[in-house]
Design a protein around this motif. Structure first.
Motif, short mmCIF file in Angstrom:
data_model
loop_
_atom_site.label_atom_id
_atom_site.label_comp_id
_atom_site.label_asym_id
_atom_site.label_seq_id
_atom_site.Cartn_x
_atom_site.Cartn_y
_atom_site.Cartn_z
N HIS A 129 0.86 -1.19 0.00
CA HIS A 129 0.00 0.00 0.00
C HIS A 129 0.89 1.23 0.00
O HIS A 129 1.77 1.38 0.85
N TYR A 130 0.67 2.11 -0.98
CA TYR A 130 1.42 3.36 -1.07
C TYR A 130 0.60 4.49 -0.45
O TYR A 130 -0.60 4.61 -0.73
N ASN A 131 1.25 5.30 0.37
CA ASN A 131 0.56 6.38 1.07
C ASN A 131 0.56 7.67 0.26
O ASN A 131 1.62 8.14 -0.19
N LYS A 132 -0.59 8.24 0.09
CA LYS A 132 -0.75 9.48 -0.66
C LYS A 132 0.06 10.61 -0.05
O LYS A 132 0.66 11.43 -0.77
N VAL A 448 3.75 1.18 -20.12
CA VAL A 448 3.40 1.00 -18.72
C VAL A 448 2.16 1.81 -18.36
O VAL A 448 1.67 2.62 -19.14
N ILE A 449 1.66 1.58 -17.15
CA ILE A 449 0.50 2.32 -16.62
C ILE A 449 1.04 3.34 -15.63
O ILE A 449 1.65 2.98 -14.63
N HIS A 450 0.83 4.62 -15.91
CA HIS A 450 1.41 5.64 -15.03
C HIS A 450 0.51 6.85 -14.90
O HIS A 450 -0.47 7.02 -15.64
N GLY A 451 0.85 7.71 -13.94
CA GLY A 451 0.16 8.97 -13.77
C GLY A 451 0.85 10.05 -14.58
O GLY A 451 1.62 9.77 -15.51
N GLU A 478 -4.64 12.14 -12.77
CA GLU A 478 -4.11 12.67 -11.52
C GLU A 478 -4.28 14.19 -11.52
O GLU A 478 -4.24 14.83 -12.57
N SER A 479 -4.45 14.75 -10.33
CA SER A 479 -4.41 16.20 -10.17
C SER A 479 -3.53 16.52 -8.97
O SER A 479 -3.44 15.73 -8.02
N TRP A 480 -2.88 17.69 -9.03
CA TRP A 480 -1.88 18.05 -8.02
C TRP A 480 -2.20 19.41 -7.41
O TRP A 480 -2.81 20.27 -8.05
N ASP A 481 -1.75 19.59 -6.18
CA ASP A 481 -1.86 20.88 -5.51
C ASP A 481 -0.67 21.73 -5.96
O ASP A 481 0.48 21.46 -5.56
N ASP A 488 -3.16 15.71 -5.12
CA ASP A 488 -4.52 16.11 -4.76
C ASP A 488 -5.48 14.93 -4.91
O ASP A 488 -6.02 14.42 -3.94
N LYS A 489 -5.66 14.48 -6.14
CA LYS A 489 -6.52 13.32 -6.41
C LYS A 489 -5.83 12.47 -7.45
O LYS A 489 -5.33 12.98 -8.45
N SER A 490 -5.81 11.16 -7.23
CA SER A 490 -5.06 10.30 -8.14
C SER A 490 -5.78 8.98 -8.38
O SER A 490 -5.83 8.11 -7.51
N ASP A 491 -6.34 8.83 -9.58
CA ASP A 491 -6.86 7.52 -9.99
C ASP A 491 -5.71 6.53 -10.12
O ASP A 491 -5.88 5.33 -9.90
N GLN A 492 -4.52 7.04 -10.50
CA GLN A 492 -3.36 6.16 -10.66
C GLN A 492 -2.98 5.51 -9.33
O GLN A 492 -2.79 4.29 -9.25
#
Length: 537
Positions: A129-132, A448-451, A478-481, A488-492
């Motif tokens: 599990h990767y932490n946001k 590959v599958i990436h953000g 993906e969206s970033w602050d 911010d929000k990441s489907d990846q």
């Protein structure tokens, strides 16, 4: 005897363990592993590692290397739920001891087995599990984006294409073409720069011509049709000829023009039938229009067939027109689909369009339909991809030992036969689902599958906005602050964690074009497919 003396100097006569040499090896391994895991936690790429030197001989040396390699691979491959350096060191020491206790590192007759009855077992976490909160990128900060965009537009594009083209500036023009393709930059400077390159086309080396043709294909679908017709009869590089022919065919898809291009190919390349890429070009010219309107076989059969292999699978559903974005879902080994805590199907927005928009058998073209093998996750050092973990997908021919690992393989059949057997019967006879196979045969790699950290403002007005095109990979939203650099929000990220919710890194990826509707794939479409499958169980 010399051998006895040497062994007595380094090992305990009773156990062959806990000697000064073995203790020193443990310390060195601990230091190596600590450095590697600390680098991983900071999202640094590890390209290689070196084991501490062991001066034993024969099987003892082999056992040491095998134990050390397995240990390091195990520790690096997983994220440990540890809260401190002390806890980390304690965990590593226990793991090293378990390996050392089950492998006699100093005996020339040592067994290479890493587990024995009564010995401690190596700790392997059940899931990753990767932490946001730990994911951050300075590249997305507002000031950094503004600076990057200014340099890109004024230096890379305007200054380069406004200047002279000669042997000293060829590489600048080539790089500017690649940048224009990535960011879909269309202005007076790109047009003038491309005109200059066409004027000196056959003086340029193949890589510069490739950059020009892919940029023109992706940005100016009609503007350079006359230039393309001029160079087509004289281009002797199969890949460059193919791109030029595809540009010409996209403008005029008549049977007359198709046949003209086929004759031109046969005339310029005597062995065209033996060239994989040219065979794919021929197939595209003959079948592409019909493929787009041919009904796709039942997706429900794909969901059912997955149970034969018990492989967790990502399905990426796309349109034939890759200007529209798709969606992906995850099916676990037991056949059920990933859902959130409220029971809602987890669906992730994904784009399978490359900057060039070229067909999938061309390098940096759109993501091919078909099968891939997922081989775990890693963090990229590419700032445009960003620090969110990627899923590493393997295309056929890239690494067959990984692609077919744990899957049925008939050594008496062809590689294509073994690829097709992974699909339901109705899909085995559906040629578009073989795109990934033939793309791999033609030389494509590293899809590959990436953000993405790209500034979405470059793509305003496109139907896939705010997602970003790639060099042919699958780009997940993906969206970033831009004030803090935080994610911010990441489907990846959600996709990667969803995939890793069950143990093991190996799985399957299936990319499927549903149809040729001119709209983004909808959540309702995907929900309907899964509901139909679950109702038929």
């Amino acid at each position: 005897m010399p051998g006895t003396k040497s062994r007595a100097a380094t090992s305990n006569p009773k156990t062959g363990k806990n000697t000064p040499q073995v203790v020193n090896i443990r310390k060195q391994l601990t230091q190596t592993v600590v450095q590697l895991i600390m680098a991983q936690s900071q999202h640094k790429q590890i390209s290689y590692f070196r084991l501490p030197v062991f001066k034993g001989k024969g099987l003892a040396r082999h056992a040491y290397k095998k134990a050390g390699t397995l240990l390091l691979a195990t520790l690096i491959a997983f994220t440990f739920p540890l809260s401190s350096h002390a806890q980390l060191n304690d965990r590593i020491n226990k793991t090293i001891l378990s390996v050392a206790d089950s492998t006699d590192l100093t005996s020339d007759t040592a067994s290479t087995a890493l587990k024995t009855s009564g010995s401690p077992q190596i700790y392997i976490p059940k899931a990753i599990h990767y932490n946001k909160e730990e994911i951050h990128s300075d590249f997305v900060l507002a000031a950094r984006r503004a600076s990057f965009k200014k340099y890109l537009m004024e230096k890379t594009i305007k200054e380069t294409f406004s200047g002279p083209l000669n042997q000293y500036t060829d590489y600048k023009f080539e790089n500017a073409c690649l940048s224009a393709t990535q960011f879909l930059i269309k202005n007076q400077y790109t047009q003038r720069g491309f005109e200059k390159m066409f004027e000196q086309y056959f003086r340029l080396d193949p890589s510069a011509r490739f950059a020009l043709l892919t940029a023109v294909y992706g940005i100016y679908p009609v503007t350079f049709k006359d230039k393309i017709k001029e160079i087509l009869p004289y281009e002797r590089d199969p890949k460059l000829f193919a791109i030029a022919a595809l540009y010409d065919y996209r403008i005029d898809t008549s049977i007359t023009n198709r046949n003209r291009l086929m004759r031109q190919m046969e005339k310029q390349f005597a062995g065209s039938s033996q060239n994989v890429l040219l065979r794919q070009l021929s197939s595209y010219l003959l079948r592409h229009l019909a493929d787009q309107i041919t009904p796709t076989p039942s997706v429900i059969e794909l969901f059912r067939y997955q149970q034969l292999w018990k492989q967790k699978t990502i399905y990426s559903f796309q349109r034939w027109d890759r200007n529209y974005s798709g969606l992906c879902i995850v099916q676990y080994e037991d056949g059920h689909f990933a859902r959130d805590q409220n029971g809602k199907l987890k669906i992730f927005r994904q784009l399978a369009r490359s900057g060039s928009g070229l067909p999938s058998f061309i390098t940096n073209g759109n993501t091919p339909q078909g099968l891939y093998r997922i081989a775990g996750s890693r963090v990229s050092i590419d700032k445009l991809i960003g620090p969110t973990p990627t899923l590493q997908s393997i295309i056929p021919f890239q690494s067959d030992s990984v692609f077919f690992r744990g899957l049925p393989y008939d050594s008496t059949g062809t590689k294509l036969d073994n690829y097709k057997i992974l699909l339901p019967p109705s899909w085995q006879s559906y040629p578009p689902m073989q795109q990934s196979f033939w793309a791999g045969a033609a030389g494509r790699r590293y899809i590959v599958i990436h953000g993405s950290t790209l500034d979405g403002s470059f793509f305003e007005g496109w139907s896939f906005y705010p997602n970003a095109p790639t060099d042919g990979c699958l780009s997940t939203m993906e969206s970033w602050d831009t004030a803090t650099g935080a994610l911010d929000k990441s489907d990846q990220l959600d996709l990667v964690n969803t995939y890793h919710k069950t143990p093991g890194g190996l799985g399957l990826l299936e990319v499927i074009n549903l149809d040729n509707q001119k709209k983004n794939v909808s959540v309702e479409e995907i929900n309907a497919l899964v509901e139909k499958f679950e109702a038929s169980k």
